[in-house]
Design a protein around this motif. Structure first.
Motif, PDB file in Angstrom:
ATOM      1  N   SER A   1     -58.417   6.353 -19.614  1.00 37.01           N
ATOM      2  CA  SER A   1     -58.172   7.670 -19.022  1.00 37.01           C
ATOM      3  C   SER A   1     -59.375   8.591 -19.189  1.00 37.01           C
ATOM      4  CB  SER A   1     -56.933   8.302 -19.664  1.00 37.01           C
ATOM      5  OG  SER A   1     -56.669   9.572 -19.106  1.00 37.01           O
ATOM      6  N   GLY A   2     -59.971   8.575 -20.383  1.00 33.00           N
ATOM      7  CA  GLY A   2     -61.154   9.396 -20.618  1.00 33.00           C
ATOM      8  C   GLY A   2     -62.311   8.993 -19.724  1.00 33.00           C
ATOM      9  N   TYR A   3     -62.529   7.695 -19.601  1.00 38.24           N
ATOM     10  CA  TYR A   3     -63.591   7.187 -18.723  1.00 38.24           C
ATOM     11  C   TYR A   3     -63.315   7.597 -17.274  1.00 38.24           C
ATOM     12  CZ  TYR A   3     -66.789   3.751 -16.596  1.00 38.24           C
ATOM     13  OH  TYR A   3     -67.788   3.133 -15.879  1.00 38.24           O
ATOM     14  N   HIS A   4     -62.076   7.416 -16.850  1.00 35.77           N
ATOM     15  CA  HIS A   4     -61.671   7.701 -15.467  1.00 35.77           C
ATOM     16  C   HIS A   4     -61.845   9.186 -15.132  1.00 35.77           C
ATOM     17  CE1 HIS A   4     -59.531   7.318 -11.701  1.00 35.77           C
ATOM     18  NE2 HIS A   4     -58.573   8.126 -12.093  1.00 35.77           N
ATOM     19  N   SER A   5     -61.694  10.059 -16.128  1.00 36.78           N
ATOM     20  CA  SER A   5     -61.831  11.494 -15.890  1.00 36.78           C
ATOM     21  C   SER A   5     -63.279  11.894 -15.611  1.00 36.78           C
ATOM     22  CB  SER A   5     -61.315  12.280 -17.106  1.00 36.78           C
ATOM     23  OG  SER A   5     -62.177  12.131 -18.224  1.00 36.78           O
ATOM     24  N   VAL A   6     -64.221  11.067 -16.054  1.00 37.07           N
ATOM     25  CA  VAL A   6     -65.648  11.350 -15.852  1.00 37.07           C
ATOM     26  C   VAL A   6     -66.213  10.540 -14.690  1.00 37.07           C
ATOM     27  CG1 VAL A   6     -67.944  11.251 -16.912  1.00 37.07           C
ATOM     28  CG2 VAL A   6     -65.949  11.906 -18.288  1.00 37.07           C
ATOM     29  N   ARG A   7     -65.844   9.267 -14.645  1.00 37.12           N
ATOM     30  CA  ARG A   7     -66.261   8.383 -13.555  1.00 37.12           C
ATOM     31  C   ARG A   7     -65.017   7.699 -12.998  1.00 37.12           C
ATOM     32  NH1 ARG A   7     -66.856   3.026 -12.775  1.00 37.12           N
ATOM     33  NH2 ARG A   7     -68.276   2.433 -11.078  1.00 37.12           N
ATOM     34  N   PRO A   8     -64.452   8.226 -11.922  1.00 42.83           N
ATOM     35  CA  PRO A   8     -63.204   7.664 -11.387  1.00 42.83           C
ATOM     36  C   PRO A   8     -63.314   6.176 -11.069  1.00 42.83           C
ATOM     37  CG  PRO A   8     -63.662   9.789 -10.393  1.00 42.83           C
ATOM     38  CD  PRO A   8     -64.881   9.420 -11.197  1.00 42.83           C
ATOM     39  N   LEU A   9     -62.325   5.440 -11.514  1.00 46.11           N
ATOM     40  CA  LEU A   9     -62.288   3.999 -11.292  1.00 46.11           C
ATOM     41  C   LEU A   9     -61.698   3.673  -9.929  1.00 46.11           C
ATOM     42  CD1 LEU A   9     -60.774   3.024 -14.747  1.00 46.11           C
ATOM     43  CD2 LEU A   9     -63.120   2.548 -14.030  1.00 46.11           C
ATOM     44  N   THR A  10     -62.213   2.629  -9.309  1.00 44.14           N
ATOM     45  CA  THR A  10     -61.560   2.094  -8.129  1.00 44.14           C
ATOM     46  C   THR A  10     -60.419   1.194  -8.589  1.00 44.14           C
ATOM     47  OG1 THR A  10     -62.908   0.082  -7.991  1.00 44.14           O
ATOM     48  CG2 THR A  10     -63.781   2.089  -6.929  1.00 44.14           C
ATOM     49  N   LYS A  11     -59.510   0.880  -7.704  1.00 45.91           N
ATOM     50  CA  LYS A  11     -58.402   0.000  -8.077  1.00 45.91           C
ATOM     51  C   LYS A  11     -58.900  -1.390  -8.442  1.00 45.91           C
ATOM     52  CE  LYS A  11     -54.594   2.295  -5.699  1.00 45.91           C
ATOM     53  NZ  LYS A  11     -53.467   2.168  -4.723  1.00 45.91           N
ATOM     54  N   GLU A  12     -59.952  -1.846  -7.777  1.00 54.79           N
ATOM     55  CA  GLU A  12     -60.493  -3.170  -8.086  1.00 54.79           C
ATOM     56  C   GLU A  12     -61.115  -3.186  -9.480  1.00 54.79           C
ATOM     57  OE1 GLU A  12     -60.414  -6.225  -6.474  1.00 54.79           O
ATOM     58  OE2 GLU A  12     -58.813  -5.106  -5.512  1.00 54.79           O
ATOM     59  N   GLU A  13     -61.789  -2.117  -9.859  1.00 56.28           N
ATOM     60  CA  GLU A  13     -62.343  -2.040 -11.211  1.00 56.28           C
ATOM     61  C   GLU A  13     -61.221  -2.004 -12.241  1.00 56.28           C
ATOM     62  OE1 GLU A  13     -66.547   0.372 -10.806  1.00 56.28           O
ATOM     63  OE2 GLU A  13     -64.702   1.521 -10.624  1.00 56.28           O
ATOM     64  N   TYR A  14     -60.222  -1.189 -11.954  1.00 62.79           N
ATOM     65  CA  TYR A  14     -59.117  -0.992 -12.894  1.00 62.79           C
ATOM     66  C   TYR A  14     -58.349  -2.284 -13.135  1.00 62.79           C
ATOM     67  CZ  TYR A  14     -54.739   1.010 -14.746  1.00 62.79           C
ATOM     68  OH  TYR A  14     -53.633   1.303 -15.507  1.00 62.79           O
ATOM     69  N   ARG A  15     -58.063  -3.033 -12.101  1.00 59.38           N
ATOM     70  CA  ARG A  15     -57.219  -4.218 -12.275  1.00 59.38           C
ATOM     71  C   ARG A  15     -57.949  -5.381 -12.944  1.00 59.38           C
ATOM     72  NH1 ARG A  15     -55.990  -8.338  -8.135  1.00 59.38           N
ATOM     73  NH2 ARG A  15     -57.724  -8.582  -6.694  1.00 59.38           N
ATOM     74  N   GLY A  16     -59.271  -5.244 -13.132  1.00 58.92           N
ATOM     75  CA  GLY A  16     -60.001  -6.290 -13.830  1.00 58.92           C
ATOM     76  C   GLY A  16     -60.104  -6.075 -15.327  1.00 58.92           C
ATOM     77  N   LEU A  17     -59.687  -4.907 -15.822  1.00 57.51           N
ATOM     78  CA  LEU A  17     -59.926  -4.576 -17.228  1.00 57.51           C
ATOM     79  C   LEU A  17     -59.187  -5.491 -18.201  1.00 57.51           C
ATOM     80  CD1 LEU A  17     -59.947  -0.665 -17.058  1.00 57.51           C
ATOM     81  CD2 LEU A  17     -61.882  -2.200 -17.511  1.00 57.51           C
ATOM     82  N   TYR A  18     -57.951  -5.848 -17.900  1.00 57.64           N
ATOM     83  CA  TYR A  18     -57.196  -6.752 -18.776  1.00 57.64           C
ATOM     84  C   TYR A  18     -57.951  -8.075 -18.943  1.00 57.64           C
ATOM     85  CZ  TYR A  18     -53.551 -10.134 -20.082  1.00 57.64           C
ATOM     86  OH  TYR A  18     -52.838 -11.139 -20.687  1.00 57.64           O
ATOM     87  N   THR A  19     -58.389  -8.642 -17.839  1.00 55.80           N
ATOM     88  CA  THR A  19     -59.131  -9.903 -17.865  1.00 55.80           C
ATOM     89  C   THR A  19     -60.440  -9.748 -18.618  1.00 55.80           C
ATOM     90  OG1 THR A  19     -58.168 -10.555 -15.736  1.00 55.80           O
ATOM     91  CG2 THR A  19     -60.201 -11.682 -16.418  1.00 55.80           C
ATOM     92  N   LEU A  20     -61.130  -8.636 -18.411  1.00 51.54           N
ATOM     93  CA  LEU A  20     -62.446  -8.431 -19.016  1.00 51.54           C
ATOM     94  C   LEU A  20     -62.379  -8.247 -20.529  1.00 51.54           C
ATOM     95  CD1 LEU A  20     -64.042  -6.136 -16.297  1.00 51.54           C
ATOM     96  CD2 LEU A  20     -64.793  -8.444 -16.940  1.00 51.54           C
ATOM     97  N   VAL A  21     -61.343  -7.587 -21.017  1.00 51.94           N
ATOM     98  CA  VAL A  21     -61.200  -7.434 -22.469  1.00 51.94           C
ATOM     99  C   VAL A  21     -61.009  -8.806 -23.114  1.00 51.94           C
ATOM    100  CG1 VAL A  21     -59.755  -6.517 -24.324  1.00 51.94           C
ATOM    101  CG2 VAL A  21     -60.344  -5.067 -22.375  1.00 51.94           C
ATOM    102  N   ILE A  22     -60.186  -9.636 -22.511  1.00 51.81           N
ATOM    103  CA  ILE A  22     -59.989 -10.994 -23.020  1.00 51.81           C
ATOM    104  C   ILE A  22     -61.299 -11.774 -22.940  1.00 51.81           C
ATOM    105  CG2 ILE A  22     -58.836 -13.202 -22.572  1.00 51.81           C
ATOM    106  CD1 ILE A  22     -56.380 -11.602 -21.695  1.00 51.81           C
ATOM    107  N   ALA A  23     -62.015 -11.628 -21.840  1.00 52.39           N
ATOM    108  CA  ALA A  23     -63.286 -12.335 -21.672  1.00 52.39           C
ATOM    109  C   ALA A  23     -64.285 -11.945 -22.753  1.00 52.39           C
ATOM    110  CB  ALA A  23     -63.863 -12.038 -20.286  1.00 52.39           C
TER     111      ALA A  23
END
Length: 226
Positions: free
Chosen positions: A124-146
């Motif tokens: 949320s803090g990141y998004h408030s400064v640099r708005p995320l696209t939906k494609e960026e947002y939906r990759g975060l779960y996978t990326l944390v695991i990666a």
């Protein structure tokens, strides 16, 4: 926006853009741990091959963690102010959202409760400064695991060439525990928490690289480890 042409040819083993290099370093982990990391790796690598390359790129620090942030106590706000970051050893020209995902993986190691809520507030803090696209947002779960998989594999490798360095395996067991946490909670359930905090939604469009068998694979590993 800072740019440097030298970074375009950068090929560091910690570079998230070159996540596929992790395959070579899986051999330094053995037994059930190697099997599990391999199982996760082969499910995640298609994200980097087919999805991440279409996302925005920029120069990123690529190692934002608690040891690389300079802070100072603010007596008025009763909180810490961030004054800067240090250690640009793995700076990279990479997918911009990788910066957030890497930081999320480190923060996950620091939090002792309400892990997904904490990550939601970071997003949320990141998004408030640099708005995320939906494609960026939906990759975060996978990326944390990666990132956890990458860290576990590479730390084990580095420990074989620098066995006297106690820093290399610092937090190694905690990384396994957090990987367990991510895999035994469904992508849908985690995003439900994040959606409420961040105000975004995947609208049910999840990658589902692990489907419903992630928890079963990790439970099997955990039983064999105990």
């Amino acid at each position: 926006t800072y740019t440097d042409s030298r970074l375009l040819d950068h090929r560091h083993i910690w570079s998230f853009q070159h996540f596929a290099l992790v395959e070579h370093y899986l051999q330094y982990t053995s037994g059930d741990k190697k099997d599990l990391l391999s199982w996760i790796y082969y499910r995640i690598v298609p994200y980097f091959v087919h999805h991440s390359k279409s996302l925005p790129f920029s120069v990123i620090h690529a190692d934002i963690n608690q040891t690389n942030v300079i802070v100072d106590w603010n007596h008025q706000t009763k909180n810490y102010d961030i004054h800067g970051v240090i250690d640009f050893g793995v700076i990279d020209y990479d997918v911009t959202i990788f910066e957030l995902a890497i930081a999320m993986a480190y923060i996950l190691l620091l939090v002792n409760h309400d892990h997904f809520q904490a990550l939601g507030h970071i997003i949320s803090g990141y998004h408030s400064v640099r708005p995320l696209t939906k494609e960026e947002y939906r990759g975060l779960y996978t990326l944390v695991i990666a990132r956890l998989v990458q860290s576990l594999a590479l730390c084990k490798y580095v420990s074989t060439i620098d066995p006297d360095n106690p820093f290399v395996l610092n937090g190694y067991n905690e990384k396994w525990d957090r990987l367990n946490l991510m895999l035994t909670n469904s992508e849908e359930d985690i995003y439900a928490i994040w959606d409420e905090i961040v105000g975004l939604s995947c609208n049910g469009n999840f990658y589902n690289f692990f489907s419903n068998d992630g928890s079963q694979n990790f439970k099997s590993y955990s039983q064999n480890r105990s």
